[in-house]
Scaffold this motif. Structure first.
Motif, PDB file in Angstrom:
ATOM      1  N   ILE A  64       0.850  -1.187   0.000  1.00 54.53           N
ATOM      2  CA  ILE A  64       0.000   0.000   0.000  1.00 54.53           C
ATOM      3  C   ILE A  64       0.884   1.235   0.000  1.00 54.53           C
ATOM      4  O   ILE A  64       1.841   1.319   0.781  1.00 54.53           O
ATOM      5  CB  ILE A  64      -0.932   0.015   1.230  1.00 54.53           C
ATOM      6  CG1 ILE A  64      -1.890  -1.180   1.188  1.00 54.53           C
ATOM      7  CG2 ILE A  64      -1.709   1.316   1.311  1.00 54.53           C
ATOM      8  CD1 ILE A  64      -2.797  -1.269   2.401  1.00 54.53           C
ATOM      9  N   ARG A  65       0.554   2.178  -0.873  1.00 59.49           N
ATOM     10  CA  ARG A  65       1.327   3.417  -0.940  1.00 59.49           C
ATOM     11  C   ARG A  65       0.831   4.332   0.182  1.00 59.49           C
ATOM     12  O   ARG A  65      -0.278   4.864   0.132  1.00 59.49           O
ATOM     13  CB  ARG A  65       1.168   4.080  -2.307  1.00 59.49           C
ATOM     14  CG  ARG A  65       2.059   5.309  -2.497  1.00 59.49           C
ATOM     15  CD  ARG A  65       2.098   5.772  -3.925  1.00 59.49           C
ATOM     16  NE  ARG A  65       2.792   4.805  -4.774  1.00 59.49           N
ATOM     17  CZ  ARG A  65       2.176   4.031  -5.675  1.00 59.49           C
ATOM     18  NH1 ARG A  65       0.869   4.092  -5.810  1.00 59.49           N
ATOM     19  NH2 ARG A  65       2.857   3.186  -6.406  1.00 59.49           N
ATOM     20  N   LEU A  66       1.661   4.499   1.193  1.00 65.54           N
ATOM     21  CA  LEU A  66       1.285   5.229   2.403  1.00 65.54           C
ATOM     22  C   LEU A  66       1.928   6.608   2.412  1.00 65.54           C
ATOM     23  O   LEU A  66       3.166   6.720   2.403  1.00 65.54           O
ATOM     24  CB  LEU A  66       1.724   4.446   3.646  1.00 65.54           C
ATOM     25  CG  LEU A  66       1.452   5.094   5.004  1.00 65.54           C
ATOM     26  CD1 LEU A  66      -0.049   5.190   5.255  1.00 65.54           C
ATOM     27  CD2 LEU A  66       2.150   4.308   6.112  1.00 65.54           C
ATOM     28  N   ALA A 107      -4.427   8.871   6.611  1.00 67.06           N
ATOM     29  CA  ALA A 107      -4.658   8.662   5.184  1.00 67.06           C
ATOM     30  C   ALA A 107      -5.930   7.882   4.900  1.00 67.06           C
ATOM     31  O   ALA A 107      -6.631   8.160   3.915  1.00 67.06           O
ATOM     32  CB  ALA A 107      -3.459   7.943   4.565  1.00 67.06           C
ATOM     33  N   PHE A 108      -6.267   6.888   5.751  1.00 68.63           N
ATOM     34  CA  PHE A 108      -7.368   5.978   5.442  1.00 68.63           C
ATOM     35  C   PHE A 108      -8.492   5.985   6.469  1.00 68.63           C
ATOM     36  O   PHE A 108      -9.421   5.188   6.367  1.00 68.63           O
ATOM     37  CB  PHE A 108      -6.830   4.544   5.299  1.00 68.63           C
ATOM     38  CG  PHE A 108      -5.681   4.434   4.355  1.00 68.63           C
ATOM     39  CD1 PHE A 108      -5.812   4.792   3.019  1.00 68.63           C
ATOM     40  CD2 PHE A 108      -4.435   3.985   4.794  1.00 68.63           C
ATOM     41  CE1 PHE A 108      -4.749   4.689   2.142  1.00 68.63           C
ATOM     42  CE2 PHE A 108      -3.361   3.875   3.923  1.00 68.63           C
ATOM     43  CZ  PHE A 108      -3.515   4.235   2.592  1.00 68.63           C
ATOM     44  N   GLU A 140       5.647   9.451   0.003  1.00 70.21           N
ATOM     45  CA  GLU A 140       4.807   8.256  -0.088  1.00 70.21           C
ATOM     46  C   GLU A 140       5.721   7.031  -0.122  1.00 70.21           C
ATOM     47  O   GLU A 140       6.641   6.963  -0.947  1.00 70.21           O
ATOM     48  CB  GLU A 140       3.919   8.298  -1.323  1.00 70.21           C
ATOM     49  CG  GLU A 140       2.834   9.363  -1.254  1.00 70.21           C
ATOM     50  CD  GLU A 140       1.869   9.282  -2.428  1.00 70.21           C
ATOM     51  OE1 GLU A 140       2.245   8.650  -3.448  1.00 70.21           O
ATOM     52  OE2 GLU A 140       0.752   9.820  -2.326  1.00 70.21           O
ATOM     53  N   ASP A 142       5.875   2.724  -0.066  1.00 71.63           N
ATOM     54  CA  ASP A 142       5.161   1.459  -0.248  1.00 71.63           C
ATOM     55  C   ASP A 142       5.460   0.538   0.934  1.00 71.63           C
ATOM     56  O   ASP A 142       6.611   0.128   1.138  1.00 71.63           O
ATOM     57  CB  ASP A 142       5.589   0.788  -1.554  1.00 71.63           C
ATOM     58  CG  ASP A 142       5.108   1.554  -2.776  1.00 71.63           C
ATOM     59  OD1 ASP A 142       4.072   2.238  -2.658  1.00 71.63           O
ATOM     60  OD2 ASP A 142       5.765   1.471  -3.832  1.00 71.63           O
ATOM     61  N   LEU A 168      -9.074   0.768  -2.427  1.00 73.08           N
ATOM     62  CA  LEU A 168      -7.677   1.201  -2.528  1.00 73.08           C
ATOM     63  C   LEU A 168      -7.145   1.027  -3.943  1.00 73.08           C
ATOM     64  O   LEU A 168      -6.324   1.837  -4.416  1.00 73.08           O
ATOM     65  CB  LEU A 168      -6.815   0.420  -1.536  1.00 73.08           C
ATOM     66  CG  LEU A 168      -7.088   0.664  -0.050  1.00 73.08           C
ATOM     67  CD1 LEU A 168      -6.238  -0.273   0.797  1.00 73.08           C
ATOM     68  CD2 LEU A 168      -6.807   2.110   0.322  1.00 73.08           C
ATOM     69  N   ASN A 169      -7.611   0.003  -4.621  1.00 71.82           N
ATOM     70  CA  ASN A 169      -7.159  -0.229  -5.988  1.00 71.82           C
ATOM     71  C   ASN A 169      -7.673   0.862  -6.927  1.00 71.82           C
ATOM     72  O   ASN A 169      -6.947   1.312  -7.823  1.00 71.82           O
ATOM     73  CB  ASN A 169      -7.636  -1.601  -6.452  1.00 71.82           C
ATOM     74  CG  ASN A 169      -6.968  -2.032  -7.751  1.00 71.82           C
ATOM     75  OD1 ASN A 169      -5.820  -1.669  -8.019  1.00 71.82           O
ATOM     76  ND2 ASN A 169      -7.680  -2.791  -8.562  1.00 71.82           N
ATOM     77  N   GLU A 171      -8.253   3.873  -6.061  1.00 71.20           N
ATOM     78  CA  GLU A 171      -7.477   5.068  -5.730  1.00 71.20           C
ATOM     79  C   GLU A 171      -6.015   4.949  -6.164  1.00 71.20           C
ATOM     80  O   GLU A 171      -5.263   5.915  -6.035  1.00 71.20           O
ATOM     81  CB  GLU A 171      -7.534   5.318  -4.220  1.00 71.20           C
ATOM     82  CG  GLU A 171      -8.934   5.615  -3.693  1.00 71.20           C
ATOM     83  CD  GLU A 171      -8.955   5.727  -2.186  1.00 71.20           C
ATOM     84  OE1 GLU A 171      -7.883   5.535  -1.557  1.00 71.20           O
ATOM     85  OE2 GLU A 171     -10.036   5.995  -1.620  1.00 71.20           O
ATOM     86  N   ARG A 173      -3.754   2.949  -4.815  1.00 71.51           N
ATOM     87  CA  ARG A 173      -2.928   2.873  -3.615  1.00 71.51           C
ATOM     88  C   ARG A 173      -2.287   1.503  -3.399  1.00 71.51           C
ATOM     89  O   ARG A 173      -1.450   1.369  -2.497  1.00 71.51           O
ATOM     90  CB  ARG A 173      -3.773   3.222  -2.386  1.00 71.51           C
ATOM     91  CG  ARG A 173      -4.171   4.689  -2.289  1.00 71.51           C
ATOM     92  CD  ARG A 173      -2.989   5.525  -1.895  1.00 71.51           C
ATOM     93  NE  ARG A 173      -3.305   6.946  -1.799  1.00 71.51           N
ATOM     94  CZ  ARG A 173      -2.408   7.868  -1.520  1.00 71.51           C
ATOM     95  NH1 ARG A 173      -1.147   7.540  -1.331  1.00 71.51           N
ATOM     96  NH2 ARG A 173      -2.763   9.133  -1.460  1.00 71.51           N
ATOM     97  N   VAL A 174      -2.678   0.493  -4.137  1.00 74.87           N
ATOM     98  CA  VAL A 174      -2.163  -0.856  -3.894  1.00 74.87           C
ATOM     99  C   VAL A 174      -1.450  -1.371  -5.145  1.00 74.87           C
ATOM    100  O   VAL A 174      -1.764  -0.977  -6.273  1.00 74.87           O
ATOM    101  CB  VAL A 174      -3.290  -1.838  -3.501  1.00 74.87           C
ATOM    102  CG1 VAL A 174      -3.845  -1.495  -2.140  1.00 74.87           C
ATOM    103  CG2 VAL A 174      -4.395  -1.855  -4.543  1.00 74.87           C
TER     104      VAL A 174
END
Length: 418
Positions: A64-66, A107-108, A140, A142, A168-169, A171, A173-174
């Protein structure tokens, strides 16, 4: 008068029926053999397909891109401290784990901490170590996804995790890619961080000790029993004992290693030295039996010819008999080492089921082996260990095939024909 038919007259009706039944029985036997082969191939294909299907996912990881805003993170860490000799101390004292959790929540949402794995902060730590300048800006990174989301990305998740993954996909983000950590790290309580390198290195060290002890002792024992030992009741007793040792259950050797090497000799527990020595005791009878059969198969004319040209008995054995028997000896060694590679019970008895988070540095360091690691992962509650277990089985099979391939190559290299 009609001449009497001979018993060997193949044209009589009774003989024709007998021949027909005989051919029919032969066809049935061939069909039974073909059926047995097809059933064996089907079981093997089912095993390989199942292992590859489950294990292939063990070599991949979802990340996940955090976004991490380091200037706002509640983390006391001076970038200048990361350039001195105490950089690791500074990283260890900083609350990187708390900053990572706070970034996931920001973020989430409130449940964001459940989206990332428990070891996600290690990727943040590595990012700071590689580039301390990130502490001055928002970046960001991963990080490994939680097990539930990782399974959802691989089509094995529960409905709530699948919904999170889809969001998340969308967006962006994964991402799912090759999991290099699985091949380079050791055991862990987090299924997203486990690796087989520690167990693989332990297996290599254990097999090295086993081969170093079992092969020379087994070959020399086979040479002595076949070429020099007198034929009497004591020799017969030794032969019977060796044959019986080859059939003894492996856990008995584990009990022997526990009693002798640990309780009496006080060798280090859970070390490749003890594991290899225990497996050497189990492998040695197989090598002795195979070595004796290989030496016995060398034609006597080879020995007579060598003696006829003036060779001594020792020269006959080591210059003529042993090179010709070496392919058969290597075959026995392959069988013995393959059995030792897959053993679990004797190693459990000597304590090689410990949690080893660091790969061993030598044969005296605490270690585990691949079969024991597979056994331990199969007993874990987390579903994330299921695919890791299958992936470890694939690595074990590749290790076994590589070892057998090397032994077959050496056997063919030294094979001589007469």
């Amino acid at each position: 008068m009609r001449a009497a038919r001979k018993p060997t007259d193949w044209k009589t009706d009774a003989m024709q029926r007998r021949i027909t039944r005989r051919y029919a029985a032969e066809r049935r036997f061939k069909l039974m053999g073909l059926g047995a082969v097809l059933i064996s191939v089907a079981f093997l294909a089912f095993l390989l397909i199942t292992m590859l299907g489950n294990g292939a996912r063990g070599f991949t990881q979802t990340e996940i891109r955090l976004p991490v805003d380091f200037p706002r993170a509640a983390m006391i860490l001076d970038p200048a401290a990361l350039k001195g000799p105490h950089a690791e101390v500074a990283l260890a004292t900083a609350d990187i784990e708390g900053a990572t959790t706070a970034a996931a929540v920001a973020a989430f949402g409130p449940a964001g901490a459940d989206y990332i794995s428990d070891s996600a902060w290690l990727k943040v730590r590595d990012a700071i170590r590689d580039d301390p300048s990130v502490l001055a800006r928002k970046v960001e990174i991963d990080v490994p996804a939680a097990t539930a989301i990782d399974l959802a990305a691989k089509g094995k998740g529960e409905p709530p995790a699948e919904a999170i993954y889809k969001r998340l996909n969308v967006e962006g983000r994964v991402s799912t890619g090759f999991n290099a950590t699985f091949l380079t790290s050791a055991d862990s309580t987090d299924p997203t961080r486990v690796g087989i390198w520690g167990a693989l290195k332990g297996s290599l060290l254990t097999m090295f000790v086993t081969l170093l002890l079992a092969f020379p002792v087994g070959v020399l024992a086979a040479i002595y029993l076949e070429e020099y030992a007198p034929r009497n009741r004591w020799t017969d007793l030794i032969e019977v004992s060796i044959n019986n040792l080859a059939a003894v259950p492996s856990i008995i050797f584990g009990l022997l290693g526990l009693a002798v090497f640990l309780n009496f000799m006080h060798l280090p527990r859970s070390a490749a030295l003890v594991g290899g020595t225990t497996l050497a005791l189990m492998t040695m009878p197989v090598i002795v039996i195979a070595g004796r059969n290989a030496i016995k198969s060398v034609p006597p004319s080879i020995r007579d010819a060598a003696l006829g040209i003036g060779a001594s008995p020792v020269q006959v054995v080591f210059h003529h008999v042993l090179p010709l028997a070496l392919p058969g000896i290597l075959t026995g060694t392959i069988i013995g080492m393959a059995r030792a590679l897959g053993e679990t019970a004797p190693l459990l008895m000597i304590g090689m089921r410990a949690f080893i988070a660091t790969p061993p540095g030598g044969i005296a360091d605490p270690a585990t082996v691949l079969p024991v690691q597979i056994f331990l992962w199969s007993d874990e509650v987390s579903r994330g260990f299921v695919e890791k277990t299958s992936a470890a089985i694939i690595v074990l099979l590749v290790f076994l095939l590589t070892m057998n391939g090397l032994a077959i190559y050496l056997r063919n290299k030294f094979e001589q024909r007469w």
